[in-house]
Design a protein around this motif. Structure first.
Motif, short mmCIF file in Angstrom:
data_model
loop_
_atom_site.label_atom_id
_atom_site.label_comp_id
_atom_site.label_asym_id
_atom_site.label_seq_id
_atom_site.Cartn_x
_atom_site.Cartn_y
_atom_site.Cartn_z
N SER A 76 41.98 17.13 49.60
CA SER A 76 43.07 17.36 50.55
C SER A 76 43.08 16.26 51.62
O SER A 76 42.04 15.72 51.99
N ASP A 77 44.29 15.96 52.10
CA ASP A 77 44.48 14.85 53.04
C ASP A 77 43.50 14.88 54.21
O ASP A 77 42.91 13.86 54.58
N HIS A 81 41.71 6.50 47.76
CA HIS A 81 42.19 7.88 47.81
C HIS A 81 43.52 8.00 47.05
O HIS A 81 44.15 6.99 46.72
N SER A 91 46.21 9.99 48.02
CA SER A 91 47.17 10.70 48.87
C SER A 91 48.43 9.89 49.17
O SER A 91 48.37 8.69 49.45
N TYR A 95 47.87 6.27 44.24
CA TYR A 95 48.69 7.45 44.52
C TYR A 95 49.65 7.75 43.36
O TYR A 95 50.62 7.02 43.17
N HIS A 146 56.76 9.04 50.86
CA HIS A 146 56.35 10.44 50.92
C HIS A 146 57.43 11.30 51.58
O HIS A 146 57.70 12.42 51.14
#
Lengths: 257, 257
Positions: free
Chosen positions: A70-71, A90, A92, A110, A164
């Protein structure tokens, strides 16, 4: 061979694990070495027990560590890694490259898709957005990404932030409009499936033309009679509010967008 | 054979003409007899000149007249038809059955799709919504509809009104959200195509699960940090307004929908 380990056991982690495993079977140059999860049992249906570790000190040296958690947890977990100067990326969409702890070389890997637990996806069609601090690391990310997907993009942290937000509009908000459509159907004993071809064509048309050129309906053609009829039909306050605001937005911005 | 004539020369009329012509070539039981258009020249690329008429008095007797013209013109045109007690169906999503003049037997033959001029569609996948005054006429509509489509539904006028509003949400409004997504991409030098797989999956997921179960994102999980970051990112007033209202609607209604 490119050695990869995954940190995390959620949706994205599990989709990546399955994808890497399938690729290994077909003889790709990716080797999935280890997966870290605090709860080993959440991965035992996917991996041999010896591949799952729950202590960061057990992480072997690999070419790429993918943090799929999770972020909020990325920053602290990347600070706990017991090694230095290795490539740590990562997954995210909303976190910058810089969130990865300075001890290691930072990257972003991502996959831009909405994942559903338990439903396997075809990663070949999923865009993967990459970012790295230097060209050598970018090449490692790029090699891994191109093995699993046909759609690989260099996207920097500012662009990824924008992407996003755009994804929230075309996925989260669009899905909410589908929910409203479903609600109207249910209230009137209409099967929601009847709208599926229209929903699919809406996506195709917006990409074949552009969404601006594809815009149709009472709002863009300023058909006040139909708009008034629809507003009179909508007795649900929330439905009516959204109808009015989206109609107004199309009328004010639909053409110049 | 079922003899059909079409009144109109717009998008829907042209799609129906092309579909009927292709079916005739493959030996179906539909015969397209005539097409009425005030402007003959708008159809000469599709039909032999003798099949196009511009005087309603030239209409031969057929089993079904399909009125595919703009909503506002259906009532008056159906009143001008120089015959009585024949089956006359309109193709509009937003007009009731009763809009057809009392001189003839009324029907509705509504293909639920967004048509693009010049782009041929596969009618097999387009839902056709039918309504008639009596079972015999319904059977005629049903035979024609089933020849051209695999998805035929009995939908009464009240349901069709609801369906049309639902279609505005899942098509017009959704397309507008795509336009906002495109706008954000363009402002940040991101290719809009990168969002296509996500847009496609959004449709699939909403139909495989339901839109309520498929809802993800910062609004539904009440992720105030991400919401605040997105709101800070959005400097465009209209984008910000829509973001706030849709986020609020998901938070208030997303779960109970």
């Amino acid at each position: 061979m490119i050695k990869v380990s995954i940190i995390g056991s959620g949706n994205v982690a599990q989709q990546l694990i399955t994808t890497f495993q399938n690729l290994e079977k077909s003889g790709s140059e990716i080797e999935l070495v280890q997966v870290f999860s605090r709860k080993k049992e959440s991965l035992t249906h996917l991996l041999h027990s010896e591949q799952i570790i729950s202590d960061l000190d057990d992480l072997q040296e690999v070419d790429l560590y993918l943090i799929a958690i999770s972020d909020d947890a990325i920053e602290s977990l990347s600070g706990e890694l017991p090694f230095k100067n290795r490539l740590v990326a990562h997954t995210s969409g909303s976190m910058p490259l810089t969130i990865v702890n300075d001890n290691n070389r930072k990257g972003v890997f991502y996959p831009l898709q909405t994942f559903t637990k338990g439903i396997a996806v075809d990663f070949k069609q999923i865009p993967i957005c990459l970012e790295a601090e230097n060209p050598t690391d970018y090449q490692v990310l790029n090699r891994v990404a191109k093995i699993i997907s046909d759609k690989v993009y260099a996207i920097n942290s500012d662009q990824r932030k924008a992407l996003h937000v755009a994804a929230v509009f075309v996925n989260n908000f669009t899905n909410h409009l589908f929910a409203i459509g479903n609600e109207i159907c249910t209230e009137n004993q209409i099967p929601f499936e009847i709208l599926k071809p229209l929903m699919e064509e809406t996506v195709q048309k917006a990409q074949t033309l552009s969404p601006e050129e594809a815009q149709t309906g009472p709002a863009i053609r300023n058909d006040q009679k139909t708009i008034a009829a629809h507003e009179a039909f909508l007795t649900n306050k929330n439905q009516l509010k959204l109808y009015k605001i989206l109609t107004q937005s199309i009328q004010e911005n639909g053409k110049k967008l």
